[in-house]
Design a protein around this motif. Sequence first.
Motif, PDB file in Angstrom:
ATOM      1  N   PRO A  67      58.530  -0.725 -26.892  1.00 14.22           N
ATOM      2  CA  PRO A  67      57.705   0.383 -27.358  1.00 14.22           C
ATOM      3  C   PRO A  67      56.370  -0.166 -27.877  1.00 14.22           C
ATOM      4  O   PRO A  67      56.243  -1.362 -28.114  1.00 14.22           O
ATOM      5  CB  PRO A  67      58.515   0.990 -28.495  1.00 14.22           C
ATOM      6  CG  PRO A  67      59.815   0.290 -28.517  1.00 14.22           C
ATOM      7  CD  PRO A  67      59.696  -0.963 -27.742  1.00 14.22           C
ATOM      8  N   ILE A  68      55.436   0.713 -28.117  1.00  9.31           N
ATOM      9  CA  ILE A  68      54.063   0.281 -28.304  1.00  9.31           C
ATOM     10  C   ILE A  68      53.812  -0.587 -29.545  1.00  9.31           C
ATOM     11  O   ILE A  68      52.962  -1.480 -29.531  1.00  9.31           O
ATOM     12  CB  ILE A  68      53.123   1.520 -28.329  1.00  9.31           C
ATOM     13  CG1 ILE A  68      51.674   1.106 -28.106  1.00  9.31           C
ATOM     14  CG2 ILE A  68      53.260   2.302 -29.621  1.00  9.31           C
ATOM     15  CD1 ILE A  68      51.392   0.629 -26.724  1.00  9.31           C
ATOM     16  N   GLY A  69      54.589  -0.331 -30.605  1.00  4.73           N
ATOM     17  CA  GLY A  69      54.274  -0.988 -31.884  1.00  4.73           C
ATOM     18  C   GLY A  69      54.167  -2.497 -31.797  1.00  4.73           C
ATOM     19  O   GLY A  69      53.181  -3.087 -32.245  1.00  4.73           O
ATOM     20  N   CYS A  70      55.160  -3.107 -31.198  1.00  6.45           N
ATOM     21  CA  CYS A  70      55.199  -4.573 -31.159  1.00  6.45           C
ATOM     22  C   CYS A  70      53.911  -5.153 -30.572  1.00  6.45           C
ATOM     23  O   CYS A  70      53.419  -6.179 -31.025  1.00  6.45           O
ATOM     24  CB  CYS A  70      56.393  -5.043 -30.352  1.00  6.45           C
ATOM     25  SG  CYS A  70      57.933  -4.258 -30.799  1.00  6.45           S
ATOM     26  N   TYR A  73      50.703  -4.391 -33.143  1.00  4.83           N
ATOM     27  CA  TYR A  73      50.584  -5.185 -34.363  1.00  4.83           C
ATOM     28  C   TYR A  73      50.223  -6.636 -34.094  1.00  4.83           C
ATOM     29  O   TYR A  73      49.852  -7.354 -35.008  1.00  4.83           O
ATOM     30  CB  TYR A  73      51.873  -5.126 -35.182  1.00  4.83           C
ATOM     31  CG  TYR A  73      52.274  -3.720 -35.510  1.00  4.83           C
ATOM     32  CD1 TYR A  73      51.392  -2.886 -36.181  1.00  4.83           C
ATOM     33  CD2 TYR A  73      53.499  -3.198 -35.119  1.00  4.83           C
ATOM     34  CE1 TYR A  73      51.724  -1.573 -36.451  1.00  4.83           C
ATOM     35  CE2 TYR A  73      53.831  -1.884 -35.387  1.00  4.83           C
ATOM     36  CZ  TYR A  73      52.940  -1.081 -36.046  1.00  4.83           C
ATOM     37  OH  TYR A  73      53.270   0.218 -36.304  1.00  4.83           O
TER      38      TYR A  73
ATOM     39  N   CYS B  24      53.302   2.585 -33.497  1.00  2.00           N
ATOM     40  CA  CYS B  24      54.623   3.227 -33.455  1.00  2.00           C
ATOM     41  C   CYS B  24      54.955   4.065 -34.693  1.00  2.00           C
ATOM     42  O   CYS B  24      54.365   3.908 -35.748  1.00  2.00           O
ATOM     43  CB  CYS B  24      55.705   2.190 -33.189  1.00  2.00           C
ATOM     44  SG  CYS B  24      55.874   0.952 -34.492  1.00  2.00           S
ATOM     45  N   PRO B  26      57.356   4.284 -37.110  1.00  3.93           N
ATOM     46  CA  PRO B  26      57.756   3.870 -38.462  1.00  3.93           C
ATOM     47  C   PRO B  26      56.594   3.599 -39.418  1.00  3.93           C
ATOM     48  O   PRO B  26      56.690   3.901 -40.602  1.00  3.93           O
ATOM     49  CB  PRO B  26      58.556   2.584 -38.212  1.00  3.93           C
ATOM     50  CG  PRO B  26      59.076   2.730 -36.837  1.00  3.93           C
ATOM     51  CD  PRO B  26      58.027   3.474 -36.081  1.00  3.93           C
ATOM     52  N   CYS B  49      59.969  -5.614 -37.781  1.00  3.43           N
ATOM     53  CA  CYS B  49      59.185  -4.377 -37.747  1.00  3.43           C
ATOM     54  C   CYS B  49      58.599  -4.121 -39.121  1.00  3.43           C
ATOM     55  O   CYS B  49      57.415  -3.863 -39.272  1.00  3.43           O
ATOM     56  CB  CYS B  49      60.055  -3.183 -37.361  1.00  3.43           C
ATOM     57  SG  CYS B  49      61.004  -3.424 -35.871  1.00  3.43           S
ATOM     58  N   HIS B  53      54.716  -3.685 -40.184  1.00  2.00           N
ATOM     59  CA  HIS B  53      54.153  -2.439 -40.707  1.00  2.00           C
ATOM     60  C   HIS B  53      53.481  -2.679 -42.054  1.00  2.00           C
ATOM     61  O   HIS B  53      52.391  -2.183 -42.316  1.00  2.00           O
ATOM     62  CB  HIS B  53      55.247  -1.375 -40.816  1.00  2.00           C
ATOM     63  CG  HIS B  53      55.919  -1.121 -39.500  1.00  2.00           C
ATOM     64  ND1 HIS B  53      57.225  -0.721 -39.382  1.00  2.00           N
ATOM     65  CD2 HIS B  53      55.453  -1.252 -38.234  1.00  2.00           C
ATOM     66  CE1 HIS B  53      57.528  -0.617 -38.090  1.00  2.00           C
ATOM     67  NE2 HIS B  53      56.470  -0.945 -37.394  1.00  2.00           N
ATOM     68  N   THR B 106      63.973   2.574 -36.964  1.00  2.00           N
ATOM     69  CA  THR B 106      63.096   1.871 -36.024  1.00  2.00           C
ATOM     70  C   THR B 106      63.706   2.076 -34.641  1.00  2.00           C
ATOM     71  O   THR B 106      64.779   2.658 -34.516  1.00  2.00           O
ATOM     72  CB  THR B 106      63.052   0.362 -36.303  1.00  2.00           C
ATOM     73  OG1 THR B 106      64.359  -0.157 -36.083  1.00  2.00           O
ATOM     74  CG2 THR B 106      62.630   0.067 -37.719  1.00  2.00           C
ATOM     75  N   CYS B 107      63.057   1.547 -33.635  1.00  2.00           N
ATOM     76  CA  CYS B 107      63.592   1.789 -32.295  1.00  2.00           C
ATOM     77  C   CYS B 107      64.992   1.183 -32.155  1.00  2.00           C
ATOM     78  O   CYS B 107      65.825   1.694 -31.440  1.00  2.00           O
ATOM     79  CB  CYS B 107      62.653   1.280 -31.223  1.00  2.00           C
ATOM     80  SG  CYS B 107      62.055  -0.350 -31.488  1.00  2.00           S
ATOM     81  N   SER B 138      60.502   4.630 -32.205  1.00  2.00           N
ATOM     82  CA  SER B 138      59.138   4.218 -31.861  1.00  2.00           C
ATOM     83  C   SER B 138      58.795   4.456 -30.402  1.00  2.00           C
ATOM     84  O   SER B 138      57.646   4.335 -30.020  1.00  2.00           O
ATOM     85  CB  SER B 138      58.945   2.753 -32.228  1.00  2.00           C
ATOM     86  OG  SER B 138      60.028   2.007 -31.774  1.00  2.00           O
TER      87      SER B 138
HETATM   88  S1  SF4 Z   1      57.349  -2.785 -34.288  1.00  2.00           S
HETATM   89 FE1  SF4 Z   1      59.532  -2.360 -34.444  1.00  2.00          FE
HETATM   90  S2  SF4 Z   1      59.677  -0.134 -34.578  1.00  2.00           S
HETATM   91 FE2  SF4 Z   1      57.659  -0.634 -33.796  1.00  2.00          FE
HETATM   92  S3  SF4 Z   1      57.847  -0.590 -31.623  1.00  2.00           S
HETATM   93 FE3  SF4 Z   1      58.200  -2.708 -32.249  1.00  2.00          FE
HETATM   94  S4  SF4 Z   1      60.385  -2.934 -32.497  1.00  2.00           S
HETATM   95 FE4  SF4 Z   1      59.904  -0.745 -32.467  1.00  2.00          FE
END
Ligand code: SF4
Lengths: 462, 456
Positions: A67-70, A73, B24, B26, B49, B53, B106-107, B138
């Motif tokens: 998913p996009i988050g990883c 960041y 994402c 969270p 994660c 964040h 989280t995912c 996410s």
């Molecule tokens: S940072 Fe964590 S919650 Fe976000 S997309 Fe990645 S694995 Fe999922």
Amino acid sequence: MEQLALKDPKVIEERKEFISTKGAQKQQVKCDEDSVAGSISQRACVFCGARVVLNPITDAIHLVHGPIGCASYTWDIRGSLTSGSNHYRNSFSTDMKEKDVIFGGEKKLAIVIDELVEKYKPKLIFVYSTCIVGVIGDDLEAVCKKQAQKYNIEIIPVQSSGFIGNKSAGYRAACDALLRLIAPAPQEQLTNNGETSQPKEVKKKSKTINYLGDFNLAAEAWIIKNYLKEIGVEINVTFTGDSDYVSLKKAPEASLNIIQCAGSMTYLAKKMEEIYDIPFIHISFLGIEDTKESIRKIARFFNDPEIEQKAEQLIARELKTIESQLDWYKQKLQGTKAAIYVGGGFKAISLLKQFKELGVEVVMVGTQTGRKEEYQTISELATEGTVILDDANPTELEQFMTEKGADLLVGGVKERPLAYKLGLAFIDHNHDRKHPLSGFVGAVNFAKEVYSTVCSPVWKYV
Amino acid sequence: MLDATTKEMKPRLSGGVINPAKTCQPIGAMYAALGIHKCLPHSHGSQGCCSYHRMHLTRHFRDPVMASTSSFTEGASVFGGGANLKTAIKNVFTIYNPDIMAVHTTCLSETIGDDIPTIIKQSEVPDGKLVIHASTPSYVGSHITGFSNMVKGAVTYLAEATMEEKKEQVNIIPGFVNPGDMREIKRMAKVMGVKNIVLPDTSGVLDSPMTGEFDMFPKGGTKIAEIVDTGNSKMSIALGSFASSDAAYALERKCKVKPAVLKTPIGIKATDEFLMTLSSNFGKEVAKELEEERGQLVDIMTDTHFHFHGKKVAVFGDPDIVIGLTEYLLSLGMIPVHVLTGTPGSKFETEIKEMLARAGIEGSNVKAAGDLYTFHQWIKNQPADLMIGNTYGKYIARAEDIPFVRVGFPILDRSVHSYMPIVGYKGAMRLLEMISNALLDRKDRDSADEDFELVM
Ligand code: SF4
Ligand code: SF4
């Protein structure tokens, strides 16, 4: 000997063994275990470890499957400088959606690779797996292999699902990916006329070394490269600061591996010794003592009087240039007390030494992922009464820094505002650093940074 | 990277993203939870994660960001994270002692299917303490969706209609904006003389003053009692349909509180609407103080309008912010040629296109669920005079040599922004200053010696 008060309920029962005071307790601090659920851990994950090690490879496509988050960041947060391609500064993600989670993400991954290859014509793609990919069980290996054959380029999966361990496991995953990359191509690919040839013999170049565990933050690798050049030693390839596909492929040709960041690269060095017969030594270019010692160590390895003589000349000259500056800072910093909380044990050790050089007392030292041997060394270097702790949370950091009267904290991004709120000076010794801290220049930069934060007029208004 | 983006545009079929304009769920949930007084956000998943964040929020706000994690390991991902969450709840209340814990998923925990409400019910929660949760996979939506889900979660768990008659008070749901904006929204409501509850409210939490002490739970944030009381309010004003409307509708369903969904009050028109809604529903005149500010704003808009008129601008960011900004830019006579958000949702495109059509502007690119690669391609094909967006725009701005104004989330390479509002008339003035400075600095830089002027 003052006994450290571990006030309940501030320090959680399960955490006590991870904290010790030099001199007060016999037992060594516990480390290398999973964090306690419910703590505010500063630790990161496997993916994070793999990403930080591989990301400085400048001309690769770093594709995050998840998913996009990883991907968001980790987009260009490292400050690794490049002399060539800027490609690694982009952020690529398969942006998995609910549908992909249910039906599997392999198909999407394959199409994303198709499109990226068409757009950028890369020689090398890393595909990082994230938590979710590990759970749903996408076969990264198979997809990468198929696509690699289709385009005749290298596509290397990085097994970095976040939950399978901590950052150290990520370093290992990254090293495994690097080992695959530097492996000589299978012999059939080496022949151009269909004849089978002998496996290509790796030709070793003398007085040529690989520099492992420098990510060229704020140009640090370049400084060391110049030192070594001056004494007649060539750097073959840096793992991974300012490296690229072509340079990494030449890694087996080196006659020695030197390791700066032990946490991330010792595994790779051991493997390279096994496979390519390249010996390795640990060095450190952080702080004057370490820098001097490391240059000598490298010179001695080659057993060449000319190199050794040039090394001494270099050391003498550099020391002379920085001497008066350092003395000035030392004077200004008299009586300062520092606290250290960093990622790896190796870094903590070199910081302890550097503070010693500056005459600054270290009252607390901790790491996120330090190993047992490293804590041993830390304990030897620390003075009586110094608090040593593993995988600390902010409450603990606050408590010990206040109790011990620290004036300064060395840490990473998340610790900065914490220190400032407490009215403490702060130094970033993480991937965010903006001034090189390596070598003789780095030692001055370090002193200057300590000075400019500790002696800032801003603290008068607190 | 500068030359890596090509001009030639091909439809991208894969659904992959190059240079994201979103992140994402969270992190949005974490930010929303920080706006509740004495609340510890808790991330139910692996620690990576949570660490990311916190790091990202820390970089944007430059203030400590606290959140705990369930610290999943391989075991948890096989057997479920129930045990981890229970231990976490116990530990969090013993060590950190918050009044309330806000759990988001989280995912990972979503994929293995942990049933959070049930686990919370089975957990030992000390008397007088609360645990709420929001489901934030996410792989759905974006950080804005996560923010929205947590605010909705807070009212769903806590709001109660305890009185026969509704109180003369308004719930204001400000959306994913900076603490400086939340302060400004509160100030406007106060000046209007309308009793208000702002939820969430990160002012005093992520812009807390320096005291020489570290406080896990700074003074700010919406109090639990206030969240409960949102059920008694006469109405809810949701600022920004993407981040805030769900909570307002949830309050309507649960407690019969009348909802009004407005734009994030960026610029003169949206601020007027916000104040008029307060005025007409609570029978209050628009305060003199605010009228004066509006007058000042109009004054500087007239003073500077010729600098902007007809200038082409490219905007990207979170949907509610971009919608508000686009309306403001149009009121300044500027032409939004490219408008993009990373968050999915077709109503973004509909709304922006309607605004452009009303202003008689044709041929602009508008896209939801887009990425910055696409945005860059648009600019390559149709250049703009100015770019507005978050930090990540700096690569494009440099590559294309366009003046760039940083607005939105995240801004990682500048400071102070989170203290300064962009909402209300005051915020509009600030935006105007930023935009005109960017354009005029550029003019100074580019002009030949003979065109270099003292007065502009
Ligand atoms: S940072 Fe964590 S919650 Fe976000 S997309 Fe990645 S694995 Fe999922
Ligand atoms: S601890 Fe060492 S190996 Fe790890 S990221 Fe930091 S410098 Fe690199």
